[in-house]
Each structure stands twice: as C-alpha cells, then as structure tokens.
Scaffold this motif. Structure first.
Motif, PDB file in Angstrom:
ATOM      1  N   UNK A 170       7.123 -53.297 -13.006  1.00  0.00           N
ATOM      2  CA  UNK A 170       6.540 -51.991 -12.698  1.00  0.00           C
ATOM      3  C   UNK A 170       5.652 -51.597 -13.871  1.00  0.00           C
ATOM      4  N   UNK A 171       4.656 -50.818 -13.570  1.00  0.00           N
ATOM      5  CA  UNK A 171       3.711 -50.384 -14.577  1.00  0.00           C
ATOM      6  C   UNK A 171       3.713 -48.851 -14.642  1.00  0.00           C
ATOM      7  N   UNK A 172       3.617 -48.322 -15.863  1.00  0.00           N
ATOM      8  CA  UNK A 172       3.513 -46.885 -16.112  1.00  0.00           C
ATOM      9  C   UNK A 172       2.256 -46.644 -16.943  1.00  0.00           C
ATOM     10  N   UNK A 173       1.771 -45.414 -16.922  1.00  0.00           N
ATOM     11  CA  UNK A 173       0.622 -45.053 -17.753  1.00  0.00           C
ATOM     12  C   UNK A 173       0.961 -43.803 -18.563  1.00  0.00           C
ATOM     13  N   UNK A 174       0.206 -43.595 -19.644  1.00  0.00           N
ATOM     14  CA  UNK A 174       0.474 -42.462 -20.521  1.00  0.00           C
ATOM     15  C   UNK A 174      -0.797 -42.093 -21.281  1.00  0.00           C
ATOM     16  N   UNK A 176      -2.213 -40.914 -25.209  1.00  0.00           N
ATOM     17  CA  UNK A 176      -1.831 -41.101 -26.609  1.00  0.00           C
ATOM     18  C   UNK A 176      -1.228 -39.846 -27.245  1.00  0.00           C
ATOM     19  N   UNK A 177      -1.697 -38.666 -26.836  1.00  0.00           N
ATOM     20  CA  UNK A 177      -1.183 -37.436 -27.452  1.00  0.00           C
ATOM     21  C   UNK A 177       0.220 -37.080 -26.947  1.00  0.00           C
ATOM     22  N   UNK A 178       0.700 -37.770 -25.888  1.00  0.00           N
ATOM     23  CA  UNK A 178       2.054 -37.571 -25.369  1.00  0.00           C
ATOM     24  C   UNK A 178       2.642 -38.941 -25.018  1.00  0.00           C
ATOM     25  N   UNK A 179       2.954 -39.759 -26.023  1.00  0.00           N
ATOM     26  CA  UNK A 179       3.363 -41.138 -25.739  1.00  0.00           C
ATOM     27  C   UNK A 179       4.706 -41.276 -25.018  1.00  0.00           C
ATOM     28  N   UNK A 180       5.540 -40.219 -25.015  1.00  0.00           N
ATOM     29  CA  UNK A 180       6.822 -40.299 -24.305  1.00  0.00           C
ATOM     30  C   UNK A 180       6.775 -39.673 -22.919  1.00  0.00           C
ATOM     31  N   UNK A 181       5.580 -39.243 -22.478  1.00  0.00           N
ATOM     32  CA  UNK A 181       5.424 -38.690 -21.131  1.00  0.00           C
ATOM     33  C   UNK A 181       4.644 -39.707 -20.310  1.00  0.00           C
ATOM     34  N   UNK A 182       5.300 -40.263 -19.305  1.00  0.00           N
ATOM     35  CA  UNK A 182       4.713 -41.343 -18.510  1.00  0.00           C
ATOM     36  C   UNK A 182       4.463 -40.905 -17.078  1.00  0.00           C
ATOM     37  N   UNK A 183       3.661 -41.704 -16.409  1.00  0.00           N
ATOM     38  CA  UNK A 183       3.365 -41.487 -14.998  1.00  0.00           C
ATOM     39  C   UNK A 183       4.562 -41.887 -14.137  1.00  0.00           C
ATOM     40  N   UNK A 184       4.426 -41.689 -12.838  1.00  0.00           N
ATOM     41  CA  UNK A 184       5.337 -42.324 -11.889  1.00  0.00           C
ATOM     42  C   UNK A 184       5.147 -43.830 -12.028  1.00  0.00           C
ATOM     43  N   UNK A 185       6.148 -44.636 -11.671  1.00  0.00           N
ATOM     44  CA  UNK A 185       5.964 -46.084 -11.753  1.00  0.00           C
ATOM     45  C   UNK A 185       5.075 -46.595 -10.620  1.00  0.00           C
ATOM     46  N   UNK A 186       4.401 -47.699 -10.885  1.00  0.00           N
ATOM     47  CA  UNK A 186       3.642 -48.369  -9.825  1.00  0.00           C
ATOM     48  C   UNK A 186       4.618 -48.882  -8.784  1.00  0.00           C
ATOM     49  N   UNK A 187       4.089 -49.332  -7.665  1.00  0.00           N
ATOM     50  CA  UNK A 187       4.944 -50.029  -6.699  1.00  0.00           C
ATOM     51  C   UNK A 187       5.471 -51.288  -7.386  1.00  0.00           C
ATOM     52  N   UNK A 188       6.700 -51.704  -7.088  1.00  0.00           N
ATOM     53  CA  UNK A 188       7.233 -52.901  -7.756  1.00  0.00           C
ATOM     54  C   UNK A 188       6.507 -54.169  -7.311  1.00  0.00           C
ATOM     55  N   UNK A 189       6.384 -55.100  -8.248  1.00  0.00           N
ATOM     56  CA  UNK A 189       5.798 -56.409  -7.969  1.00  0.00           C
ATOM     57  C   UNK A 189       6.814 -57.446  -8.425  1.00  0.00           C
ATOM     58  N   UNK A 190       7.298 -58.250  -7.493  1.00  0.00           N
ATOM     59  CA  UNK A 190       8.271 -59.279  -7.851  1.00  0.00           C
ATOM     60  C   UNK A 190       7.573 -60.610  -8.033  1.00  0.00           C
ATOM     61  N   UNK A 191       7.797 -61.217  -9.199  1.00  0.00           N
ATOM     62  CA  UNK A 191       7.273 -62.551  -9.461  1.00  0.00           C
ATOM     63  C   UNK A 191       8.247 -63.565  -8.868  1.00  0.00           C
ATOM     64  N   UNK A 192       7.721 -64.500  -8.111  1.00  0.00           N
ATOM     65  CA  UNK A 192       8.547 -65.542  -7.519  1.00  0.00           C
ATOM     66  C   UNK A 192       8.394 -66.802  -8.348  1.00  0.00           C
ATOM     67  N   UNK A 193       9.504 -67.375  -8.746  1.00  0.00           N
ATOM     68  CA  UNK A 193       9.497 -68.559  -9.605  1.00  0.00           C
ATOM     69  C   UNK A 193       9.608 -69.800  -8.734  1.00  0.00           C
ATOM     70  N   UNK A 194       8.580 -70.640  -8.743  1.00  0.00           N
ATOM     71  CA  UNK A 194       8.635 -71.873  -7.954  1.00  0.00           C
ATOM     72  C   UNK A 194       9.522 -72.884  -8.673  1.00  0.00           C
TER      73      UNK A 194
END
Length: 193
Positions: A156-160, A162-180
């Motif tokens: 998942x990815x979050x954004x923020x 710099x002036x508020x480094x501990x305040x983040x966005x909602x998370x992105x939709x999850x992306x699952x990596x599949x291991x071959x």
C-alpha cells in the motif's frame, strides 16, 4: 483518524510523576498514587486527529531525580488526504528473489510517498515525490525486493507533506505481488468424529 490510541510508559516503582512529551515539549503529566505503586502509566488519545500526529517520549521523576527520555515513538495519523494510486511498472508477478519497481502517484502535489508491505517483516520505504511532466502527476518509484515466497507481499502507498510528516493520506488500494515459482498452498480437510 477517529480511532483511539494509548501509550504505555514504564518507570521505576516509586516514581512520583510521569510526563509525556510531544515533539520535545511537556504535553501531559500524571501524578502517581504513592499508596498504589505501579511501574506503568497510560496516556490515552480519544478520536485521534491531525493535531495528535507527532513524536512522543516519556520520562518520570522520583523523589531524588528525573529519568532520561524514553526512546521516541512516532504517532502517524492516516486518512487526512486523498489516497494516491499504486501500480507495478511491468508486472505484479515477480520471480522469487527478484525485484519489482512500484509506482506511487497522485495528481495532488504531495511532497513524499511511503510504501508499506503488510506482513511479519513490516517493510517500508520513503521517497520524495517528483513531478512527471508527461503524465502531469507527482510520483515516486520504489524498487522492492528481493521478493521471497516466505510471506505475502501486499503493498500500500501513502502520501504526505514535508511540514506534517506524521500526517498521511488514506492508503492506496492494495497491490499484491505474486511470486512465481512459489509452492501452491495445500489445504487438507479435517473430519471430526
């Protein structure tokens, strides 16, 4: 945002007071009950919001002296901004031991992105965002790996800003990596008699 959080500070039995510091400044103080000596003090935050996002430490005082500060604990508050998007540059199917490049991006001018992998290792990476003139998006590229089959790779990815480094966005939709090359899970039926 909107959840409840508690910090637990441990101190020497016989401490007279415990102090919680927020970004280096005294924030809350608890005077200890000397009739019921305990070595822990709880600090609760109800309905957490952006103002609670900070770095916290605690210390205590005995009759004779004050303790050192505890190790810092960062309270990150998510859900403050719109979520970014997350995608794999080539494919989300990765060879065991290989690497994949993930793209986190948004049309909002976020200063940075954080990529987190859910699982026992709790991996995370932080990148400063760059503006892509061809897509007109703010983005960050993350090289993730080596990807191994011993855990699920749900990213998942979050954004923020710099002036508020501990305040983040909602998370992105999850992306699952599949291991071959991963062994398939085998399910066994259990019959109870």
């Amino acid at each position: 945002m909107g959840t409840n959080v508690s910090f637990l500070c441990e101190e020497t039995i016989g401490a007279k007071e415990c102090i919680l510091y927020k970004n280096g400044y005294p924030y809350r103080k608890v005077t200890k009950n000397q009739q019921k000596p305990e070595n822990k003090t709880g600090f609760s935050f109800l309905n957490v919001d952006q103002q609670d996002a900070a770095q916290y430490q605690c210390s205590y005082r005995t009759q004779a002296k004050s303790s050192d500060f505890s190790d810092p604990l960062e309270l990150v508050v998510t859900g403050a901004y719109l979520k970014p998007s997350l995608s794999a540059q080539t494919s989300h199917v990765v060879t065991s031991g290989g690497y994949v490049t993930l793209l986190c991006e948004s049309w909002l001018d976020y200063h940075g992105f954080i990529l987190m992998v859910k699982g026992p290792q709790k991996l995370s990476w932080k990148q400063v965002s760059k503006f892509n003139y061809s897509t007109r998006m703010f983005q960050a590229l993350f090289s993730v790996g080596p990807v191994t089959p011993n855990q699920r790779w749900i990213c998942r990815c979050y954004s923020y800003y710099m002036n508020k480094p501990q305040v983040w966005s909602d998370p992105s939709e999850p992306l699952e990596l599949l291991v071959s090359g991963r062994e398939p899970h085998h399910f066994h039926r259990m019959i109870l008699k």
